[in-house]
Design a protein around this motif. Structure first.
Motif, PDB file in Angstrom:
ATOM      1  N   ALA A 160       0.857  -1.194   0.000  1.00  0.00           N
ATOM      2  CA  ALA A 160       0.000   0.000   0.000  1.00  0.00           C
ATOM      3  C   ALA A 160       0.893   1.244   0.000  1.00  0.00           C
ATOM      4  O   ALA A 160       2.064   1.185   0.407  1.00  0.00           O
ATOM      5  CB  ALA A 160      -0.877  -0.003   1.239  1.00  0.00           C
ATOM      6  N   ALA A 161       0.327   2.370  -0.439  1.00  0.00           N
ATOM      7  CA  ALA A 161       1.107   3.613  -0.484  1.00  0.00           C
ATOM      8  C   ALA A 161       1.642   3.981   0.909  1.00  0.00           C
ATOM      9  O   ALA A 161       2.806   4.365   1.062  1.00  0.00           O
ATOM     10  CB  ALA A 161       0.233   4.745  -1.038  1.00  0.00           C
ATOM     11  N   GLY A 162       0.819   3.833   1.934  1.00  0.00           N
ATOM     12  CA  GLY A 162       1.238   4.190   3.294  1.00  0.00           C
ATOM     13  C   GLY A 162       2.404   3.338   3.775  1.00  0.00           C
ATOM     14  O   GLY A 162       3.292   3.820   4.485  1.00  0.00           O
ATOM     15  N   GLU A 163       2.380   2.058   3.364  1.00  0.00           N
ATOM     16  CA  GLU A 163       3.482   1.164   3.719  1.00  0.00           C
ATOM     17  C   GLU A 163       4.794   1.708   3.144  1.00  0.00           C
ATOM     18  O   GLU A 163       5.842   1.641   3.791  1.00  0.00           O
ATOM     19  CB  GLU A 163       3.221  -0.184   3.046  1.00  0.00           C
ATOM     20  N   ALA A 164       4.747   2.213   1.915  1.00  0.00           N
ATOM     21  CA  ALA A 164       5.947   2.761   1.273  1.00  0.00           C
ATOM     22  C   ALA A 164       6.433   3.991   2.049  1.00  0.00           C
ATOM     23  O   ALA A 164       7.638   4.143   2.291  1.00  0.00           O
ATOM     24  CB  ALA A 164       5.661   3.113  -0.179  1.00  0.00           C
ATOM     25  N   PHE A 165       5.516   4.864   2.475  1.00  0.00           N
ATOM     26  CA  PHE A 165       5.919   6.030   3.282  1.00  0.00           C
ATOM     27  C   PHE A 165       6.592   5.560   4.572  1.00  0.00           C
ATOM     28  O   PHE A 165       7.628   6.097   4.977  1.00  0.00           O
ATOM     29  CB  PHE A 165       4.694   6.901   3.625  1.00  0.00           C
ATOM     30  N   ASP A 166       6.002   4.552   5.222  1.00  0.00           N
ATOM     31  CA  ASP A 166       6.562   4.077   6.498  1.00  0.00           C
ATOM     32  C   ASP A 166       7.948   3.470   6.295  1.00  0.00           C
ATOM     33  O   ASP A 166       8.871   3.690   7.085  1.00  0.00           O
ATOM     34  CB  ASP A 166       5.614   3.057   7.151  1.00  0.00           C
ATOM     35  N   LYS A 167       8.100   2.692   5.211  1.00  0.00           N
ATOM     36  CA  LYS A 167       9.377   2.013   4.957  1.00  0.00           C
ATOM     37  C   LYS A 167      10.466   3.028   4.585  1.00  0.00           C
ATOM     38  O   LYS A 167      11.592   2.947   5.088  1.00  0.00           O
ATOM     39  CB  LYS A 167       9.157   1.005   3.823  1.00  0.00           C
ATOM     40  N   VAL A 168      10.121   3.988   3.754  1.00  0.00           N
ATOM     41  CA  VAL A 168      11.125   4.977   3.330  1.00  0.00           C
ATOM     42  C   VAL A 168      11.549   5.837   4.533  1.00  0.00           C
ATOM     43  O   VAL A 168      12.735   6.145   4.697  1.00  0.00           O
ATOM     44  CB  VAL A 168      10.588   5.820   2.145  1.00  0.00           C
ATOM     45  N   ALA A 169      10.613   6.176   5.398  1.00  0.00           N
ATOM     46  CA  ALA A 169      10.981   6.943   6.603  1.00  0.00           C
ATOM     47  C   ALA A 169      11.938   6.120   7.458  1.00  0.00           C
ATOM     48  O   ALA A 169      12.907   6.648   8.018  1.00  0.00           O
ATOM     49  CB  ALA A 169       9.729   7.300   7.399  1.00  0.00           C
ATOM     50  N   SER A 170      11.687   4.819   7.530  1.00  0.00           N
ATOM     51  CA  SER A 170      12.566   3.963   8.323  1.00  0.00           C
ATOM     52  C   SER A 170      13.961   3.889   7.684  1.00  0.00           C
ATOM     53  O   SER A 170      14.980   3.982   8.386  1.00  0.00           O
ATOM     54  CB  SER A 170      11.885   2.592   8.449  1.00  0.00           C
ATOM     55  N   ILE A 171      14.023   3.781   6.348  1.00  0.00           N
ATOM     56  CA  ILE A 171      15.331   3.757   5.653  1.00  0.00           C
ATOM     57  C   ILE A 171      16.100   5.053   5.944  1.00  0.00           C
ATOM     58  O   ILE A 171      17.307   5.047   6.154  1.00  0.00           O
ATOM     59  CB  ILE A 171      15.122   3.583   4.124  1.00  0.00           C
ATOM     60  N   LEU A 172      15.375   6.163   5.988  1.00  0.00           N
ATOM     61  CA  LEU A 172      16.031   7.471   6.205  1.00  0.00           C
ATOM     62  C   LEU A 172      16.262   7.762   7.695  1.00  0.00           C
ATOM     63  O   LEU A 172      16.783   8.822   8.055  1.00  0.00           O
ATOM     64  CB  LEU A 172      15.181   8.596   5.599  1.00  0.00           C
ATOM     65  N   GLY A 173      15.808   6.827   8.556  1.00  0.00           N
ATOM     66  CA  GLY A 173      15.984   7.027   9.998  1.00  0.00           C
ATOM     67  C   GLY A 173      15.129   8.163  10.540  1.00  0.00           C
ATOM     68  O   GLY A 173      15.511   8.853  11.489  1.00  0.00           O
ATOM     69  N   LEU A 174      13.944   8.339   9.950  1.00  0.00           N
ATOM     70  CA  LEU A 174      13.092   9.470  10.358  1.00  0.00           C
ATOM     71  C   LEU A 174      12.018   9.081  11.372  1.00  0.00           C
ATOM     72  O   LEU A 174      11.276   9.931  11.859  1.00  0.00           O
ATOM     73  CB  LEU A 174      12.418  10.093   9.128  1.00  0.00           C
TER      74      LEU A 174
END
Ligand code: KG4
Ligand code: ZN
Length: 336
Positions: A160-174
């Motif tokens: 889902a789109a929200g999953e992508a936001f959550d994963k990318v924030a985690s990759i960026l350490g946000l």
């Protein structure tokens, strides 16, 4: 008719009292973000336990804020599908208990239909509409003849789109949840700094895919250390550029498919709902580019809440759709 709405499908425990499907008398949300933040995502067992602890005080607070006693409610609506099974079970079991104890009718609501109903709490929507559910668990487009009659026309084939936001924030350490922090971080960034994939954007379908963009951002962040599960040092400025470029790519796809659906179906309105509908760039772009009336609910009605459950519950009950105490929690996701 006073309807008590209960929502526990994921990581928010929420309850609300709504009068006649529109007048929100109270809406109480207990977020579990602080419990899941260190894991970078929702841990189902932790979520279920937290719902058990929160549901009684949250419902009591909803009655108190509404200024009514529990005997005054006419019926109980609960989010019964889809979602995390353990989380759904807490709300469904609690709602059955109240319904039985007070002798009031019960109705089980589809959480995704409730997300695309939410805009009805604040405006009068002209149907047929294209309804767009964009959340942490779902990305789904519907052709809706009315607020209760939805035909699925497309959905994600992976994340889902929200999953992508959550994963990318985690990759960026946000941190977690990712959507709000990416939205904020992106404001300082350059949307054109990096070209991330816009999967399926040109395909003549309403299918979505967001797993590729997650990987693209991960590879970008790993740089020459790729494969060693390491990240190179990324400056604050580059993080903002990555967030802005990632967000623009996701929004490009969401807007393209929503506008295509409106044009193809000739719908009078576009209704969006779900946590990703909070996204400031998505809201701005849809308002500017969609050729019909766009209904963007207030932020409090985009994220998981009890008011959308009580509101849709009212219309179900008016249509005579009640559930017995046999009502079951059903985690099955919406897919084509
Ligand atoms: O609807 P919701 O509260 O729960 C589900 O039904 O899944 O949606 C939660 C999702 C999370 O993935 C969160 O990161 C995302 O909505 N979200 C956002 C924003 N606010 C929340 N995504 C993008 N931009 C936002 N401002
Ligand atoms: Zn939701």
């Amino acid at each position: 008719m006073y309807v008590l709405g209960i929502e526990t499908s994921c990581d928010e425990t929420a309850a609300s009292v709504v009068l006649d499907g529109k007048n929100v008398l109270s809406s109480v949300v207990a977020s579990q973000d602080n419990l899941h933040v260190k894991w970078g995502g929702v841990i189902p067992e932790i979520a279920s336990r937290a719902h058990v602890q929160a549901v009684v005080p949250v419902v009591a607070e909803a009655f108190q804020q509404a200024g009514i006693s529990r005997d005054q409610i006419d019926s109980v609506a609960v989010s019964a599908r889809p979602g995390l099974l353990g989380s759904l079970l807490i709300g469904v079991t609690f709602a059955k208990g109240i319904s039985f104890a007070l002798g009031k009718p019960l109705t089980g609501v589809n959480h995704i239909e409730a997300h695309v109903f939410a805009a009805n709490l604040e405006s009068d929507i002209t149907y047929p509409a294209v309804s767009f559910a964009v959340s942490g668990g779902h990305t789904a487009l519907f052709y809706s003849e009315s607020l209760m009659d939805h035909r699925l026309i497309g959905s994600t084939i992976d994340d889902a789109a929200g999953e992508a936001f959550d994963k990318v924030a985690s990759i960026l350490g946000l941190g977690y949840p990712g959507g709000p922090v990416i939205d904020r971080t992106a404001r300082a960034g350059d949307r054109k700094a990096f070209q991330f994939p816009r999967s399926l954007i040109r395909e003549d379908s309403y299918r979505f895919s967001f797993s590729g963009i997650k990987t693209a951002v991960l590879y970008h962040c790993q740089g020459h250390t790729r494969g060693k599960d390491q990240r190179r040092d990324i400056s604050t400025e580059e993080k903002a550029d990555i967030a802005a470029s990632f967000q623009e790519a996701v929004v490009d796809v969401l807007v393209a498919k929503a506008v295509k659906a409106v044009k193809d179906t000739g719908a009078e309105s576009l209704v969006i709902g779900g946590g990703v509908a909070c996204n400031s760039r998505l809201r701005e772009r849809l308002s500017a580019e969609c050729p019909c009336t766009v209904h963007l609910p207030s932020i409090c009605y985009c994220i998981d809440n009890g008011a959308m459950i009580a509101g849709l519950g009212y219309y179900r009950l008016q249509a005579g759709i009640k559930d017995s105490l046999e009502l079951e929690a059903d985690p099955t996701p919406v897919r084509m």
